[in-house]
Design an enzyme around this catalytic site. Structure first.
Site, mmCIF file in Angstrom:
data_model
loop_
_atom_site.group_PDB
_atom_site.id
_atom_site.type_symbol
_atom_site.label_atom_id
_atom_site.label_comp_id
_atom_site.label_asym_id
_atom_site.label_seq_id
_atom_site.Cartn_x
_atom_site.Cartn_y
_atom_site.Cartn_z
ATOM 1 N N HIS A 15 1.668 6.893 -1.095
ATOM 2 C CA HIS A 15 0.774 6.063 -0.271
ATOM 3 C C HIS A 15 -0.476 5.771 -1.086
ATOM 4 C CE1 HIS A 15 -1.410 4.595 3.215
ATOM 5 N NE2 HIS A 15 -0.259 4.620 3.873
ATOM 6 N N HIS A 56 0.795 -1.224 0.000
ATOM 7 C CA HIS A 56 0.000 0.000 0.000
ATOM 8 C C HIS A 56 0.835 1.286 0.000
ATOM 9 C CE1 HIS A 56 1.107 -0.557 4.175
ATOM 10 N NE2 HIS A 56 0.921 0.742 4.312
#
Length: 149
Positions: free
Chosen positions: A72, A57
């Site tokens: 992110h 992620h």
């Protein structure tokens, strides 16, 4: 000077538009954020450098000047435990700006109840070091998001 490119296509919303106070308050660092197009694809390296941190992620690439850029993928996506993300490189790899780092599907992230908004942050920087910061409008993967002195 480092030129930080958008790791994906979408709509730039700036950090203030990120639905997470840590990012929207620039506590991680200054930068911007992209609300991605809703289609499966690759998230690209924003700079040339070494992958120093890599999770499904999120990832950090540090360039030759020591500038670390965090990308992110979505908010609270760590809770997905890597489901829906495919790593294309390994920690320690040398990458080129525009090279695929992670393959993902923002639609699947949304379907899991998470925001697909992607902060792109200059780590250990101050806002005055960033120039030409894009905080709104359409963006294509590879377009400049900001420069870093």
């Amino acid at each position: 000077m480092t030129t930080v490119a958008s790791p994906l296509s979408g709509r730039v919303i700036g950090l203030a538009g990120v639905p997470d106070p840590v990012f929207s308050g620039a506590m991680v660092g200054p930068g911007t954020a992209v609300d991605p197009v809703r289609e499966p694809g690759e998230v690209l390296a924003p700079v040339d450098g070494v992958v120093v941190s890599l999770h499904p992620h999120a990832f950090v690439v540090v360039d030759g000047e020591g500038h670390g850029v965090l990308t992110h993928l979505g908010i609270d996506t760590v809770q997905l435990n890597g489901q829906g993300f495919e790593l294309l490189v390994a920690k320690g790899d040398q990458v080129r700006q525009g090279q695929g780092i992670v393959r993902w599907d923002p639609t699947a992230v949304e379907a899991a109840g998470k925001s697909p908004v992607c902060p792109v942050v200059a780590l250990e920087a101050t806002a005055d070091l960033l120039g030409g910061l894009v905080e709104d409008g359409g963006v294509r993967a590879g377009d400049t998001l900001f420069t870093w002195k």
